[in-house]
Design a protein around this motif. Structure first.
Motif, PDB file in Angstrom:
ATOM      1  N   LYS A 166      -3.725   4.265  -1.295  1.00 54.01           N
ATOM      2  CA  LYS A 166      -4.022   3.304  -2.370  1.00 54.01           C
ATOM      3  C   LYS A 166      -3.321   2.001  -2.048  1.00 54.01           C
ATOM      4  CE  LYS A 166      -4.139   6.487  -6.350  1.00 54.01           C
ATOM      5  NZ  LYS A 166      -5.216   6.213  -7.282  1.00 54.01           N
ATOM      6  N   SER A 167      -3.902   0.899  -2.530  1.00 51.27           N
ATOM      7  CA  SER A 167      -3.202  -0.368  -2.359  1.00 51.27           C
ATOM      8  C   SER A 167      -3.299  -1.157  -3.652  1.00 51.27           C
ATOM      9  CB  SER A 167      -3.778  -1.152  -1.190  1.00 51.27           C
ATOM     10  OG  SER A 167      -5.166  -1.171  -1.289  1.00 51.27           O
ATOM     11  N   TRP A 168      -2.325  -2.041  -3.830  1.00 51.18           N
ATOM     12  CA  TRP A 168      -2.327  -2.908  -5.002  1.00 51.18           C
ATOM     13  C   TRP A 168      -3.177  -4.136  -4.666  1.00 51.18           C
ATOM     14  CZ3 TRP A 168       1.541   0.433  -3.845  1.00 51.18           C
ATOM     15  CH2 TRP A 168       2.113   1.154  -4.894  1.00 51.18           C
ATOM     16  N   ARG A 180       0.707   5.589   0.962  1.00 57.87           N
ATOM     17  CA  ARG A 180      -0.039   6.751   1.465  1.00 57.87           C
ATOM     18  C   ARG A 180       0.752   7.994   1.084  1.00 57.87           C
ATOM     19  NH1 ARG A 180      -0.431   9.521   6.455  1.00 57.87           N
ATOM     20  NH2 ARG A 180      -2.504  10.385   6.838  1.00 57.87           N
ATOM     21  N   ARG A 195      -4.788   0.336   5.883  1.00 61.59           N
ATOM     22  CA  ARG A 195      -5.138   1.764   5.927  1.00 61.59           C
ATOM     23  C   ARG A 195      -5.076   2.298   7.353  1.00 61.59           C
ATOM     24  NH1 ARG A 195      -8.651   5.294   6.852  1.00 61.59           N
ATOM     25  NH2 ARG A 195      -9.993   3.746   7.841  1.00 61.59           N
ATOM     26  N   ASN A 226       5.477   4.777  -7.183  1.00 62.21           N
ATOM     27  CA  ASN A 226       4.500   5.399  -6.285  1.00 62.21           C
ATOM     28  C   ASN A 226       5.149   5.801  -4.961  1.00 62.21           C
ATOM     29  OD1 ASN A 226       2.078   5.988  -7.463  1.00 62.21           O
ATOM     30  ND2 ASN A 226       1.082   4.058  -6.917  1.00 62.21           N
ATOM     31  N   ALA A 278       0.841  -1.193   0.000  1.00 62.28           N
ATOM     32  CA  ALA A 278       0.000   0.000   0.000  1.00 62.28           C
ATOM     33  C   ALA A 278       0.877   1.244   0.000  1.00 62.28           C
ATOM     34  CB  ALA A 278      -0.917  -0.011   1.228  1.00 62.28           C
ATOM     35  N   SER A 314      -2.097   5.090 -10.657  1.00 62.17           N
ATOM     36  CA  SER A 314      -3.049   3.997 -10.456  1.00 62.17           C
ATOM     37  C   SER A 314      -2.319   2.721 -10.046  1.00 62.17           C
ATOM     38  CB  SER A 314      -3.811   3.753 -11.767  1.00 62.17           C
ATOM     39  OG  SER A 314      -4.424   2.487 -11.716  1.00 62.17           O
ATOM     40  N   THR A 315      -2.920   1.994  -9.121  1.00 62.08           N
ATOM     41  CA  THR A 315      -2.334   0.735  -8.651  1.00 62.08           C
ATOM     42  C   THR A 315      -3.029  -0.472  -9.302  1.00 62.08           C
ATOM     43  OG1 THR A 315      -3.843   0.864  -6.789  1.00 62.08           O
ATOM     44  CG2 THR A 315      -1.596   1.633  -6.407  1.00 62.08           C
ATOM     45  N   ARG A 316      -3.822  -0.207 -10.306  1.00 60.32           N
ATOM     46  CA  ARG A 316      -4.575  -1.270 -10.992  1.00 60.32           C
ATOM     47  C   ARG A 316      -3.645  -2.355 -11.537  1.00 60.32           C
ATOM     48  NH1 ARG A 316      -6.474  -2.313 -16.179  1.00 60.32           N
ATOM     49  NH2 ARG A 316      -5.101  -0.730 -17.067  1.00 60.32           N
ATOM     50  N   GLU A 372      -3.839  10.668   0.873  1.00 59.89           N
ATOM     51  CA  GLU A 372      -4.459   9.742  -0.092  1.00 59.89           C
ATOM     52  C   GLU A 372      -3.855   8.347   0.104  1.00 59.89           C
ATOM     53  OE1 GLU A 372      -3.727  10.589  -4.233  1.00 59.89           O
ATOM     54  OE2 GLU A 372      -5.287   9.185  -4.877  1.00 59.89           O
ATOM     55  N   LEU A 377      -0.346  10.316  -6.831  1.00 61.37           N
ATOM     56  CA  LEU A 377      -0.086   8.877  -6.916  1.00 61.37           C
ATOM     57  C   LEU A 377      -0.617   8.334  -8.236  1.00 61.37           C
ATOM     58  CD1 LEU A 377      -1.119   7.663  -3.332  1.00 61.37           C
ATOM     59  CD2 LEU A 377       1.173   8.273  -4.186  1.00 61.37           C
TER      60      LEU A 377
END
Ligand code: AMP
Length: 379
Positions: free
Chosen positions: A200-202, A193, A236, A286, A191, A298-300, A198, A296
């Motif tokens: 995000k995590s993969w 931060r 998180r 990231n 993940a 996208s972690t898609r 903000e 950041l």
């Protein structure tokens, strides 16, 4: 021109520097050995992490500082943070360096952990064994990694050997006894931060270890949909509690339908290497974006990926290079038993293609045992 300072010059710093090149970044490394492999790509200061002279020179030359390994003394990180922004912050580093502080934090946040006890001396070890039951694992609180600084206690007589092996470290780095978790799976959340909060995590990653060292990682992990939201929420909560900035890994055991947190790594992580080819934005880029206050990425996930670690020596590169799914990473290190010298990531559009590539590679490299666990998941 922005210069990112990295404490530690190993393969994580090397991959960070490579991912920062398209952002136009410069790097300066600090390591205590002159042949650290990231030094092949970026200028490096060589010296002790506690040497204020060298830390001052480093601070003068960088705009922001970060880490490629978590065992940089937290006092050095604190000293540096008075001169230059340091991410993750030194307190987050200190908590995640100490298995006891980390597990206490997880508990406070309502995150389940394997039962554990602080072990300051032999009497405490014996009562902790009586309380937690066997099997259990004695670990150093600090400075352990890749299964080092651990002793498995299977029968009562092992307690003496465990104390003989690790007891002398009780007074220096501290010891913790953990209940042994008969887990079905090991999962990690990678993940990130950002400075503005903000998060995000993969996709979840499933990991397999051999002798305590990561051997293979598969992402997205299969059949984990029902745990995904809980795992991401755990990550998180930890990030918010520590006011964490940058990438980190949260390692979890999946045991009889429960998630138990093992540990966090306050840095980019081996189980996130697949993100270089298997995600829209890699963990390395990231991390840099987070510490620099950039948006950041996208972690898609892009398809399905499996990373295979090369430990000790590199296998032949050609079978990976000639595979349509193959991506080869040689860290430029000398071969040495137990050392991470490289990895390969196989990335495919679907599970069937990935499985076929893995099986073919396993046969060609005579590494069927290494590819077998992820192949079994891809059925
Ligand atoms: P660690 O350094 O804590 O990540 O431990 C290295 C590996 O040892 C883990 O990835 C697990 O495979 C195993 N391990 C560590 N702690 C436990 C535990 N409490 N129960 C079962 N296995 C463990």
């Amino acid at each position: 021109m922005t210069t990112v300072g990295i404490l530690g010059g190993g393969q994580l710093a090397r991959m960070m520097a490579l991912s920062g090149a398209p952002l136009g970044l410069r790097f300066l490394l600090l390591d205590n050995v002159s042949d650290a492999c990231a030094g092949q790509f970026a200028p490096m200061l060589v010296g002790d992490y506690r040497d204020e002279g060298i830390l001052a020179e480093f601070a003068d030359k960088v705009d922001v500082a970060t880490f490629d390994f978590e065992n940089v003394p937290a006092e050095s990180a604190r000293w540096l943070s008075a001169k230059v922004p340091v991410f993750p912050n030194p307190n987050a580093l200190a908590v995640s360096q100490d298995r006891l502080a980390e597990k206490n934090l997880f508990r406070e946040l309502g995150i389940d952990v394997p039962d554990f006890r602080d072990v300051p001396d032999l009497t405490a070890l014996n009562s902790a064994i009586a309380e937690l039951g066997l099997p259990c694992i004695l670990k150093t609180r600090r400075l352990g990694y890749d299964g080092k600084g651990q002793f498995r206690i299977k029968v009562p007589a092992d307690a003496e050997a465990a104390w003989a092996a690790l007891g002398s470290q009780a007074a220096t780095v501290g010891l913790i006894l953990e209940a042994f978790v008969p887990f079905q799976r090991e999962i990690s959340v990678i993940a990130v931060r950002a400075r503005d909060g903000e998060f995000k995590s993969w996709a979840l990653t499933e990991n397999w270890h051999v002798d305590g060292v990561l051997s293979a990682s598969l992402s997205p992990a299969t059949d984990t949909a029902e745990f995904e939201a809980t795992a991401l929420e755990c990550a998180r909560k930890v990030a918010v509690a520590l006011d964490y900035v940058g990438v980190f890994a949260l390692e979890l055991f999946l045991c009889n339908g429960r998630l138990l947190a093992n540990e966090m790594a306050p840095r980019v992580h081996n189980s996130g290497h697949w993100t270089i080819e298997g995600a829209e934005t890699s963990q390395f880029q990231n991390h840099l974006r987070a510490v620099l206050g950039l948006p950041l990425g996208s972690t898609r996930s892009v398809g399905v990926s499996c990373m295979l670690n090369w430990i000790g020596t590199l296998p032949e590169a050609a079978p990976v290079l000639s595979d349509a799914c193959g991506h080869w990473h040689d860290y430029g290190k000398q071969a040495r038993a137990g050392r991470k010298v490289g990895h390969a990531t196989l990335r495919a559009d679907n599970a069937k293609d990935l499985s076929e590539s893995l099986q073919a590679l396993g046969r060609q490299l005579d590494r069927e045992a290494q590819v077998a666990p992820p192949v079994a998941r891809l059925k």
